[in-house]
Write a protein that holds these residues in place. Sequence first.
Motif, short mmCIF file in Angstrom:
data_model
loop_
_atom_site.label_atom_id
_atom_site.label_comp_id
_atom_site.label_asym_id
_atom_site.label_seq_id
_atom_site.Cartn_x
_atom_site.Cartn_y
_atom_site.Cartn_z
N LEU A 6 5.57 -3.13 6.87
CA LEU A 6 4.62 -2.03 6.98
C LEU A 6 3.34 -2.48 7.67
CD1 LEU A 6 4.79 -0.30 3.47
CD2 LEU A 6 5.70 0.58 5.60
N THR A 7 2.97 -1.77 8.73
CA THR A 7 1.68 -2.01 9.34
C THR A 7 0.62 -1.25 8.55
OG1 THR A 7 1.85 -0.10 10.79
CG2 THR A 7 2.80 -2.17 11.59
N ALA A 8 -0.65 -1.48 8.90
CA ALA A 8 -1.72 -0.78 8.19
C ALA A 8 -1.58 0.73 8.35
CB ALA A 8 -3.07 -1.26 8.71
N GLN A 11 1.36 1.92 6.29
CA GLN A 11 1.03 1.91 4.86
C GLN A 11 0.19 3.13 4.50
OE1 GLN A 11 -0.57 -1.78 3.39
NE2 GLN A 11 -1.35 -0.85 1.52
N THR A 12 -0.75 3.48 5.36
CA THR A 12 -1.58 4.67 5.12
C THR A 12 -0.73 5.93 5.08
OG1 THR A 12 -3.49 3.62 6.20
CG2 THR A 12 -3.51 6.02 6.00
N ALA A 13 0.23 6.03 6.02
CA ALA A 13 1.09 7.21 6.06
C ALA A 13 1.98 7.29 4.82
CB ALA A 13 1.95 7.18 7.33
N VAL A 14 2.53 6.15 4.41
CA VAL A 14 3.38 6.12 3.22
C VAL A 14 2.57 6.48 1.98
CG1 VAL A 14 4.70 4.60 1.68
CG2 VAL A 14 5.06 4.48 4.14
N GLN A 15 1.34 5.98 1.90
CA GLN A 15 0.50 6.28 0.74
C GLN A 15 0.14 7.75 0.69
OE1 GLN A 15 -0.31 5.01 -1.92
NE2 GLN A 15 -2.19 5.98 -2.63
N ARG A 16 -0.13 8.33 1.84
CA ARG A 16 -0.46 9.76 1.88
C ARG A 16 0.73 10.59 1.37
NH1 ARG A 16 -1.44 10.11 6.96
NH2 ARG A 16 -3.62 9.49 6.78
N ARG A 17 1.93 10.23 1.83
CA ARG A 17 3.11 10.95 1.37
C ARG A 17 3.37 10.71 -0.11
NH1 ARG A 17 6.62 8.86 4.53
NH2 ARG A 17 7.82 7.58 3.08
N THR A 18 3.13 9.49 -0.57
CA THR A 18 3.34 9.16 -1.99
C THR A 18 2.44 10.00 -2.88
OG1 THR A 18 4.02 6.89 -1.49
CG2 THR A 18 3.19 7.32 -3.71
N VAL A 19 1.16 10.12 -2.52
CA VAL A 19 0.22 10.92 -3.31
C VAL A 19 0.66 12.38 -3.33
CG1 VAL A 19 -2.15 11.77 -3.42
CG2 VAL A 19 -1.71 9.35 -2.95
N LEU A 20 1.15 12.88 -2.19
CA LEU A 20 1.61 14.27 -2.12
C LEU A 20 2.82 14.48 -3.03
CD1 LEU A 20 1.26 17.04 -0.72
CD2 LEU A 20 2.84 16.24 1.04
N LEU A 200 10.36 9.99 -3.01
CA LEU A 200 9.49 8.86 -3.34
C LEU A 200 10.07 7.58 -2.75
CD1 LEU A 200 6.83 8.50 -4.84
CD2 LEU A 200 8.12 7.81 -6.85
N ARG A 201 10.10 7.54 -1.43
CA ARG A 201 10.64 6.41 -0.68
C ARG A 201 9.72 6.09 0.49
NH1 ARG A 201 16.12 5.54 -1.87
NH2 ARG A 201 17.03 7.15 -3.22
N PRO A 202 9.44 4.80 0.72
CA PRO A 202 9.80 3.65 -0.10
C PRO A 202 9.09 3.70 -1.45
CG PRO A 202 8.22 2.99 1.54
CD PRO A 202 8.60 4.41 1.86
N ASP A 203 9.69 3.03 -2.43
CA ASP A 203 9.08 2.99 -3.75
C ASP A 203 7.71 2.34 -3.65
OD1 ASP A 203 8.48 1.59 -6.45
OD2 ASP A 203 10.07 3.01 -6.94
#
Length: 419
Positions: A6-8, A11-20, A200-203
């Motif tokens: 994961l690049t920075a 990681q930001t995109a994954v975190q945004r989706r995770t919070v959603l 919820l992927r990636p975990d």
Amino acid sequence: MTDVALTAAQQTAVQRRTVLVLSFGQVLGGIAFGATVSLGALLAADISGNDALSGLATASVTLGAAACAIPLARLAARVGRRRALTLGNLFALVGIAVVILAAALRIFPLLLAGILMIGAGNAGNLQSRFAATDLAAPQHRGRDLSIVVWSTTIGGVAGPLLLGPGEIVGQAIGMPPQTGSYLFSFVAQCAALLLYIVALRPDPLLAAQRLAKASTAATGAVAVDRPRVARYAIFAIAGSHVVMASVMAMTPVHLSHMAHGAGGMAASPADVSALVGITIALHVGGMYALSPVFGVLADRWGRLKVVLLGQVLLAGALAFAVFTGTEAWGVMVALILLGLGWSAATVAGAALLTEASAPELRTRRQGRSDSLMSLSAAAGSVLAGVVLSNFQYSGLGIAAFVLVVAIVALSPLARSGVR
């Protein structure tokens, strides 16, 4: 895309989706919990034939959450948040089915067992707020956590609002009385389970663990663990929760006493119910409506400052309870401030606990915090009844103030190295 790669930006995109995803899951999971709180006591009183036993329903929810908080956290540390959260959903689904069966057979112990399992599922809902911090950037950790906390409001409000339509649907398909809204709860839990499995992927926790290992291997830097700060955060969260839960639990009783006292308000049941409903609604609004604000403040001011801001608000609430607790408006102001203080302290405290713990210890401490929070609130609510009956509402406010003073007095323990 592997977790390690994961690049920075990724990681930001994954975190945004995770919070959603977590926020939607909280809305769905909150529907079942809201219905349980609303219906559990009514079903318990109806099936047992004894109003005095209705409180066991609320106690069962709390005990279920407390009992499963640590095991679910340990499971998350081993296999990830997704599996732990889906297991919590499964607990709730089984619990809902058991409650409906207990209502049909009119078996009181079976009813409590079902409510206990729904409480176990709520332990997963509590864990969601910590899941929002796994991949969060340090400067946004409080904000992301608070967004997931705020989303609890929607499910918590929707659950009770579905009681009427639920009974209509339940009667149409032959469900036991007072269980119709559990049908909506069951559907919502199924939707939450599928949401976590698919989306919820990636975990987030497994991804964060792999990124931490990669960073350690590349730089040789080891994450610093601050157990003293973590212990203070756990105490501040639990103490603030006890203050809120004990006063809130006794407020309907106090308002009822006011309505029937000399010079009090109109004593009709409808008036009392309306006053209690408005007061608790304002309190719940205070608990959740401004949680994103406190999350942003925790990121900008620092976690400890917002924890202490929460204690100031709690102290203000208790002051109103002590000095204006014989007036309806004073109780309302007290309950609003109580909710705001709880929100500030728990949001900032959870962020403080997360960043004070090394990655390998983080989920274990988060589980301990949730378990202690639930158990202490249950004990505090029981003791609050004793205090109210002997020392009135003002005495309860003074007793709760002791915890606020303790949290402030011990705050120097958390100052070392805090952002």
